[in-house]
Design an enzyme around this catalytic site. Structure first.
Site, short mmCIF file in Angstrom:
data_model
loop_
_atom_site.label_atom_id
_atom_site.label_comp_id
_atom_site.label_asym_id
_atom_site.label_seq_id
_atom_site.Cartn_x
_atom_site.Cartn_y
_atom_site.Cartn_z
CB CYS A 136 -1.16 0.13 1.09
SG CYS A 136 0.00 -0.15 2.85
CG ASP B 152 -1.94 -1.00 -5.76
OD1 ASP B 152 -0.74 -0.46 -5.34
OD2 ASP B 152 -2.22 -0.39 -6.87
C1 0GY Z 1 1.02 0.48 -7.73
C2 0GY Z 1 1.00 0.75 -8.92
C3 0GY Z 1 1.35 1.84 -9.73
C4 0GY Z 1 2.11 2.95 -9.23
C5 0GY Z 1 2.89 3.10 -8.35
O1 0GY Z 1 4.54 3.96 -7.46
C6 0GY Z 1 3.67 4.15 -7.86
O2 0GY Z 1 3.41 5.24 -8.68
O3 0GY Z 1 3.31 1.97 -7.88
C7 0GY Z 1 0.88 2.06 -11.05
O4 0GY Z 1 0.71 3.08 -11.69
O5 0GY Z 1 0.95 0.76 -11.72
O6 0GY Z 1 1.80 -0.57 -7.14
O7 0GY Z 1 0.59 1.28 -6.96
#
Ligand code: 0GY
Length: 297
Positions: free
Chosen positions: A32, A249
């Protein structure tokens, strides 16, 4: 002045349902994030998106609502390598959270030890092109060498199609590897097909842990059943019962089509881990071993 959200941004679900599935005592949400709040923890200038605020208080409220005991808070790209919001949240959780940071290759040992003392246990290497600018491999290798003595691991975020090109490099990293969202399989392809086969082979060969997270991000058929993602997650849980992790997440960055009800994401767990033993390993034993070794849940 705070920056406006990226157009079309979907905010997290403000009133998640109460899950039907009761998480076992000690369950860990092992993936998360926190976003800001922006006024207190500004976003990074190099970010690829500007999210809504999603601070620690909201995360802890969700934790308690879902029946989660602990969180692993992963640095989000919108904060770049400024880990202040994540570290603040981990510290505020009073031992009930660990962190995964983003660091630059010139980070000093004293800074790493400070992050370790705050509860950070890993760094994230992100290869998803829409999220980050290129990261030279020699920089990442230098970071991996620096964190190895701390007993940390590297969290890897990449697209399935990029694994063949990246696998050799991943195999050189001298630390355990934790893969986000099952390596983002294309779930319209067969679970027995060559692409997912390559992923399973990689996960079986190395010191790899796999997050069976993000049905909402991987699905094509959609909520609430996420039925196209289920066979992929089940396959991983059955193949590597002692090295799988689960996470919400939350607050679900960059979703374009729907924002999940986090209560329904908890109800997804028994579909992918279908016995109490598999559930206990996925939700409690495995994340405790990786993030709270020596502690009981
Ligand atoms: C996730 C997935 C995403 C983004 C990030 O750090 C982040 O910006 O992880 C995504 O956009 O696929 O794991 O939260």
């Amino acid at each position: 002045m705070t920056a406006p959200k990226t157009p079309g941004w979907l905010d997290w679900c403000a009133a998640p349902s109460t899950p039907d599935f009761r998480l076992p005592p000690g369950a860990v949400d092992a993936h998360c994030h926190v976003f800001g709040p922006q006024a207190e923890f500004p976003f990074a200038p190099e970010r690829k998106y500007t999210p809504c605020d999603a601070g620690k208080d909201r995360l802890f409220a969700l934790r308690d609502h879902l029946g989660v005991s602990r969180n692993v808070i992963v640095q989000a790209t919108c904060h770049g390598a400024d880990n202040a919001a994540m570290v603040d949240a981990v510290r505020a959780a009073g031992g009930r959270a660990r962190g995964v940071a983003t660091v630059r290759p010139d980070i000093g040992d004293a800074q790493l030890r400070e992050l370790d003392a705050a509860g950070v246990r890993g760094v994230r290497f992100n290869f998803v092109k829409r999220l980050v600018d290129a990261s030279p491999r020699e920089d990442l290798a230098a970071i991996a060498r620096k964190i190895a003595p701390l007993g940390w691991h590297v969290v890897l975020y990449f697209e399935a199609a990029d694994l063949p090109e990246l696998a050799g490099f991943f195999g050189t990293l001298p630390v355990p590897l934790v893969i986000d969202h099952m390596g983002r399989p294309d779930v319209t392809k067969p679970v027995d097909g060559p692409e997912f086969g390559r992923f399973l082979e990689f996960a079986g060969r190395h010191d790899v842990w796999v997050k069976v997270s993000c049905p909402e991000r991987l699905t094509v058929t959609g909520p609430p059943a996420y039925s196209d993602v289920v066979p992929f997650a089940r396959r991983v849980v059955e193949a590597f019962p002692d090295r799988v992790l689960w996470g919400t997440d939350w607050p679900h960055p960059n979703l374009e089509h729907h924002m999940p009800d986090d209560g329904l994401l908890v109800d997804h767990v028994p579909r992918i881990a279908d016995t109490p033993e598999r559930q206990r390993k996925l939700l409690v034993d495995n994340p405790m071993r990786l993030y709270w070794p020596g502690e009981t849940a």
